[in-house]
Motif scaffolding. Structure first.
Motif, PDB file in Angstrom:
ATOM      1  N   ILE A   1       0.838  -1.202   0.000  1.00 31.65           N
ATOM      2  CA  ILE A   1       0.000   0.000   0.000  1.00 31.65           C
ATOM      3  C   ILE A   1       0.872   1.251   0.000  1.00 31.65           C
ATOM      4  CG2 ILE A   1      -1.697   1.326   1.323  1.00 31.65           C
ATOM      5  CD1 ILE A   1      -2.790  -1.339   2.363  1.00 31.65           C
ATOM      6  N   ALA A   2       1.901   1.248   0.822  1.00 29.78           N
ATOM      7  CA  ALA A   2       2.808   2.395   0.889  1.00 29.78           C
ATOM      8  C   ALA A   2       3.464   2.656  -0.457  1.00 29.78           C
ATOM      9  CB  ALA A   2       3.868   2.157   1.965  1.00 29.78           C
ATOM     10  N   THR A   3       3.877   1.608  -1.134  1.00 27.15           N
ATOM     11  CA  THR A   3       4.526   1.758  -2.441  1.00 27.15           C
ATOM     12  C   THR A   3       3.558   2.310  -3.478  1.00 27.15           C
ATOM     13  OG1 THR A   3       6.042  -0.073  -1.971  1.00 27.15           O
ATOM     14  CG2 THR A   3       5.726   0.528  -4.286  1.00 27.15           C
ATOM     15  N   ARG A   4       2.365   1.758  -3.529  1.00 23.10           N
ATOM     16  CA  ARG A   4       1.401   2.160  -4.543  1.00 23.10           C
ATOM     17  C   ARG A   4       0.850   3.560  -4.306  1.00 23.10           C
ATOM     18  NH1 ARG A   4      -2.387  -3.045  -5.832  1.00 23.10           N
ATOM     19  NH2 ARG A   4      -3.418  -1.461  -7.109  1.00 23.10           N
ATOM     20  N   MET A   5       0.807   3.992  -3.043  1.00 29.21           N
ATOM     21  CA  MET A   5       0.273   5.318  -2.742  1.00 29.21           C
ATOM     22  C   MET A   5       1.365   6.359  -2.494  1.00 29.21           C
ATOM     23  SD  MET A   5      -3.076   4.467  -0.344  1.00 29.21           S
ATOM     24  CE  MET A   5      -3.557   6.201  -0.390  1.00 29.21           C
ATOM     25  N   CYS A   6       2.615   5.923  -2.570  1.00 33.20           N
ATOM     26  CA  CYS A   6       3.768   6.828  -2.370  1.00 33.20           C
ATOM     27  C   CYS A   6       3.768   7.439  -0.965  1.00 33.20           C
ATOM     28  CB  CYS A   6       3.795   7.925  -3.438  1.00 33.20           C
ATOM     29  SG  CYS A   6       3.941   7.305  -5.121  1.00 33.20           S
ATOM     30  N   TYR A   7       3.430   6.609   0.032  1.00 37.22           N
ATOM     31  CA  TYR A   7       3.488   7.006   1.432  1.00 37.22           C
ATOM     32  C   TYR A   7       4.507   6.144   2.151  1.00 37.22           C
ATOM     33  CZ  TYR A   7      -0.988   9.472   0.755  1.00 37.22           C
ATOM     34  OH  TYR A   7      -1.976  10.317   0.323  1.00 37.22           O
ATOM     35  N   SER A   8       4.873   6.558   3.351  1.00 35.39           N
ATOM     36  CA  SER A   8       5.700   5.704   4.194  1.00 35.39           C
ATOM     37  C   SER A   8       4.822   4.634   4.829  1.00 35.39           C
ATOM     38  CB  SER A   8       6.383   6.526   5.292  1.00 35.39           C
ATOM     39  OG  SER A   8       5.422   6.998   6.224  1.00 35.39           O
ATOM     40  N   GLU A   9       5.434   3.521   5.235  1.00 34.76           N
ATOM     41  CA  GLU A   9       4.669   2.475   5.898  1.00 34.76           C
ATOM     42  C   GLU A   9       4.067   2.982   7.208  1.00 34.76           C
ATOM     43  OE1 GLU A   9       6.377  -1.455   6.144  1.00 34.76           O
ATOM     44  OE2 GLU A   9       7.744  -1.023   4.477  1.00 34.76           O
ATOM     45  N   ARG A  10       4.782   3.857   7.899  1.00 35.93           N
ATOM     46  CA  ARG A  10       4.258   4.411   9.145  1.00 35.93           C
ATOM     47  C   ARG A  10       2.973   5.193   8.889  1.00 35.93           C
ATOM     48  NH1 ARG A  10       6.026   5.568  14.190  1.00 35.93           N
ATOM     49  NH2 ARG A  10       8.095   4.765  13.714  1.00 35.93           N
ATOM     50  N   THR A  11       2.943   5.966   7.788  1.00 38.26           N
ATOM     51  CA  THR A  11       1.739   6.729   7.458  1.00 38.26           C
ATOM     52  C   THR A  11       0.562   5.801   7.199  1.00 38.26           C
ATOM     53  OG1 THR A  11       2.999   8.578   6.545  1.00 38.26           O
ATOM     54  CG2 THR A  11       0.730   8.348   5.805  1.00 38.26           C
ATOM     55  N   VAL A  12       0.807   4.727   6.445  1.00 42.84           N
ATOM     56  CA  VAL A  12      -0.259   3.771   6.147  1.00 42.84           C
ATOM     57  C   VAL A  12      -0.777   3.131   7.431  1.00 42.84           C
ATOM     58  CG1 VAL A  12      -0.831   1.603   4.992  1.00 42.84           C
ATOM     59  CG2 VAL A  12       0.583   3.312   3.817  1.00 42.84           C
ATOM     60  N   LYS A  13       0.129   2.742   8.316  1.00 45.38           N
ATOM     61  CA  LYS A  13      -0.284   2.138   9.587  1.00 45.38           C
ATOM     62  C   LYS A  13      -1.119   3.117  10.413  1.00 45.38           C
ATOM     63  CE  LYS A  13       3.615  -1.068  10.037  1.00 45.38           C
ATOM     64  NZ  LYS A  13       4.839  -1.409  10.814  1.00 45.38           N
TER      65      LYS A  13
END
Length: 227
Positions: free
Chosen positions: A187-199
């Motif tokens: 999700i982080a890769t596809r949305m160009c966010y950090s994993e922390r943001t996704v969590k």
């Protein structure tokens, strides 16, 4: 010996016997004792009726509320009932001000009957529709409701980047990717966010809707039409 015309098999009537149909369980509430008595008498012959004098039972199928006018006091009672019971509500009234319409819907009112038109047959029919997952609103109230929802979207939600579910477009995108089976890294890769943001986004949504985990979040989104 048993003749051919006799039979040791149970009769077809026993084979075809069906279990009794479960009657709709209704809770009745009214703003005054006389109205409550009339409402209860109209329903008791056809339905299992519980008079809502205190706590509502958890297994009620439909809540029927009757009031001459939907005043602020009636709205308080409806909100209290909605907090106690998750059943849909049928409102029988002479007057429902359009300014209270959205509040009534928030109390799970899905059907409105004018008291002058609320014959016993029509009330029973409306309850059956609501118990089956349907709803009935007079055309003028339906039009008012749609306009109010549109105004809410344009004046409150859209300026804040929210949709009618109270979610941002970013939150909806995260849920859609979860539904596709993506993990946090994907999700982080596809949305160009950090994993922390996704969590953090996922945690905020599960906390807001009182959900335990990601599968529950996806199930909630699908059940409520978010995705």
């Amino acid at each position: 010996m048993t003749s051919q015309s006799e039979s040791t098999e149970p009769s077809s009537a026993l084979h075809d016997e069906q279990a009794p149909v479960k009657r709709v369980r209704v809770a009745a509430w009214a703003a005054d004792p006389l109205t409550l008595n009339g409402l209860t008498q109209a329903l008791m012959g056809r339905l299992d009726v519980f008079v809502a004098a205190g706590e509502l039972p958890a297994d009620v199928d439909v809540l029927v509320v009757a009031a001459d006018r939907v005043t602020s006091e009636v709205m308080v009672s409806m909100r209290r009932a909605a907090a106690q019971c998750s059943a849909p509500m049928v409102l029988v009234t002479n007057e429902l001000d359009r300014t209270r319409l959205l509040g009534a819907v928030e109390c799970r009112v899905v059907a409105v009957l004018h008291r002058s038109a609320a014959t016993e047959e029509r009330l029973i029919s409306t309850i059956d529709v609501v118990a089956g997952g349907g709803g009935l609103l007079p055309p003028n109230l339906l039009g008012d409701l749609l306009r109010q929802v549109q105004n809410l979207q344009e004046e409150v939600l859209t300026p804040r980047g929210l949709n009618t579910s109270g979610l941002t477009s970013r939150e909806v995108d995260v849920i859609r990717l979860l539904a596709e089976g993506c993990d946090t890294e994907e999700i982080a890769t596809r949305m160009c966010y950090s994993e922390r943001t996704v969590k953090n986004v996922i945690y905020a949504m599960t906390s807001r809707f009182n959900l335990r985990n990601r599968p529950q979040l996806v199930a909630y989104a699908m059940r409520t039409g978010i995705i």
